[in-house]
Write a protein that holds these residues in place. Structure first.
Motif, short mmCIF file in Angstrom:
data_model
loop_
_atom_site.label_atom_id
_atom_site.label_comp_id
_atom_site.label_asym_id
_atom_site.label_seq_id
_atom_site.Cartn_x
_atom_site.Cartn_y
_atom_site.Cartn_z
N SER A 63 -3.91 -12.42 9.06
CA SER A 63 -2.99 -12.19 10.17
C SER A 63 -1.69 -12.67 9.38
CB SER A 63 -3.09 -13.46 11.39
OG SER A 63 -3.37 -13.99 10.85
N THR A 64 -2.13 -14.38 8.53
CA THR A 64 -1.21 -14.73 7.27
C THR A 64 -0.31 -13.36 6.41
OG1 THR A 64 -2.74 -15.54 5.88
CG2 THR A 64 -1.98 -16.98 8.28
N VAL A 65 -0.82 -12.24 6.24
CA VAL A 65 -1.05 -11.45 4.47
C VAL A 65 0.47 -11.10 5.37
CG1 VAL A 65 -1.94 -10.13 3.14
CG2 VAL A 65 -3.44 -12.31 3.93
N SER A 66 1.46 -10.08 4.15
CA SER A 66 2.03 -9.29 4.76
C SER A 66 1.43 -8.22 4.50
CB SER A 66 3.38 -9.94 4.69
OG SER A 66 4.52 -9.37 4.76
N LEU A 67 2.02 -7.19 5.10
CA LEU A 67 1.91 -5.67 4.29
C LEU A 67 2.92 -4.84 4.01
CD1 LEU A 67 -1.73 -4.41 6.27
CD2 LEU A 67 -1.37 -4.20 3.80
N ASN A 68 2.88 -3.89 3.09
CA ASN A 68 4.20 -3.10 3.18
C ASN A 68 3.16 -2.81 2.78
OD1 ASN A 68 5.96 -5.67 2.72
ND2 ASN A 68 5.23 -5.71 0.88
N VAL A 86 1.16 -1.11 -0.58
CA VAL A 86 0.03 -0.17 -0.06
C VAL A 86 1.29 1.22 0.23
CG1 VAL A 86 -1.61 0.99 1.26
CG2 VAL A 86 -1.72 -1.20 1.57
N ALA A 87 0.75 1.64 -1.34
CA ALA A 87 1.40 3.56 -1.12
C ALA A 87 0.31 4.31 -0.19
CB ALA A 87 1.92 3.71 -2.40
N ILE A 88 0.84 5.79 0.48
CA ILE A 88 0.60 6.08 1.12
C ILE A 88 0.31 7.51 2.06
CG2 ILE A 88 -0.75 6.59 3.62
CD1 ILE A 88 0.11 3.65 4.27
N ASP A 89 -0.02 8.37 0.69
CA ASP A 89 -0.01 10.07 1.03
C ASP A 89 0.25 10.44 2.29
OD1 ASP A 89 0.43 12.48 0.38
OD2 ASP A 89 -0.24 13.01 -1.63
N GLU A 90 0.31 10.59 3.19
CA GLU A 90 0.03 11.44 4.58
C GLU A 90 -1.09 12.32 4.38
OE1 GLU A 90 2.84 11.54 7.86
OE2 GLU A 90 4.08 10.67 6.48
N SER A 91 -0.87 12.95 3.49
CA SER A 91 -1.66 14.80 2.67
C SER A 91 -2.73 14.01 2.86
CB SER A 91 -1.18 15.05 2.06
OG SER A 91 0.13 15.33 1.90
N ALA A 92 -3.20 12.61 2.46
CA ALA A 92 -5.06 12.18 2.31
C ALA A 92 -5.14 11.40 3.31
CB ALA A 92 -4.58 11.49 0.98
#
Length: 305
Positions: free
Chosen positions: A125-130, A101-107
């Motif tokens: 819980s088995t899915v890795s989040l980047n 997930v690409a996150i723009d903190e402004s949004a």
């Protein structure tokens, strides 16, 4: 003679349960097995390892020094086996191994984002989040290039045909400066005043951004994250348009102030969108993540200002 041996997970499970509960009978109850089964599994483990793991001379079995030495390793193996079992079941059910997930903190208010991530973790819980920091238009670029599965961005007027998106809320901006800045002392700020002072902007390298603040000053410093950005701002080193969710703690603390202007600013707020590419179909975990984030942001929109 081949010295290798096979240790069944059931043997390790029986050993750990007996060590934890203090008796074979309690271990049997906790595992839903007969006491004789637990005793047999532990005896076979001792035979296979050639070690005496429990001292059975007393009323209740007690771990020997050898048993104590192995206990932490046994627990680590059981945890690894549980993770392997859960992940293999997830993969066979079509769940993604990881989501970026690409996150723009402004949004997005990151505190609200966390509210969406917590229930997601409970379900997947088995899915890795980047989770990637991506300022300006770089979040959309990462999704377009396939480097991110989902982007959280300020709404754009037009998306590529192969993009899907969901509007999930709005983000208000305020024009602010540090209270130490000379411009903060003025009763009214003109566009010329802004032009004469340093403008701090959040933008990825080489990205001039799309917000209508580009022409207000030719003295601009570009930063990629709000950590250093807010330190410079509170130190009096410029003015900036800042998302209200980021500015609010500093406004409450009295280290920055909203600047009163004598001209009409472009109307705020901006929308917040979740975006993803149709070329890289989201699995059930990705779809669920979008739903969870949408839910918490929709709830935030309904809260009184």
């Amino acid at each position: 003679m081949d010295s290798r041996f096979f240790i069944a997970p059931e043997q390790l499970e029986a050993f750990e349960a007996a060590a934890r509960s203090g008796s074979f009978s309690a271990a049997a109850r906790s595992l839903g097995k007969a006491q004789s089964t637990i005793s047999g599994l532990i005896s076979n483990l001792e035979i296979d390892t050639g070690l005496q793991l429990f001292d059975r001379s007393g009323r209740e079995p007690k771990l020997t020094a050898q048993g104590r030495a192995l206990l932490q390793d046994v627990r680590a193996l059981l945890n690894s086996y549980s993770r392997f079992e859960a992940k293999s079941h997830s993969l066979s059910a079509g769940l993604e191994e990881s989501i970026t997930v690409a996150i723009d903190e402004s949004a997005i208010d990151l505190n609200r984002l966390v509210r969406g991530l917590s229930p997601f973790y409970q379900r997947y819980s088995t899915v890795s989040l980047n989770l990637l920091h991506a300022s300006g238009d770089s979040a959309a670029k990462l999704v377009r290039e396939g480097a991110a599965d989902i982007g959280i961005i300020l709404s754009q007027g037009d998306y590529p045909e192969d993009f899907d998106f969901r509007g999930v809320g709005s983000c208000s901006f305020v024009l602010v400066a540090g209270v130490q800045h000379a411009i903060a002392e003025q009763e009214s700020v003109s566009s010329q005043d802004l032009h004469d002072h340093l403008h701090l902007r959040i933008s990825a390298a080489g990205d001039q951004g799309s917000l209508p603040e580009n022409d207000l000053s030719d003295r601009i410093w570009y930063l990629e994250s709000y950590s250093l950005f807010m330190k410079l701002l509170t130190a009096g080193l410029g003015w900036a348009f800042v998302p209200l969710h980021i500015a609010r703690p500093y406004l409450d603390a009295g280290t920055i102030k909203v600047l009163p202007t004598d001209f009409q600013l472009t109307p705020y707020p901006y929308g917040t969108d979740l975006i993803w590419s149709r070329r890289k179909a989201l699995g059930p975990a990705g779809q669920s993540l979008i739903d969870e984030i949408s839910c918490v942001l929709a709830a935030a929109e309904a809260e009184p200002a």
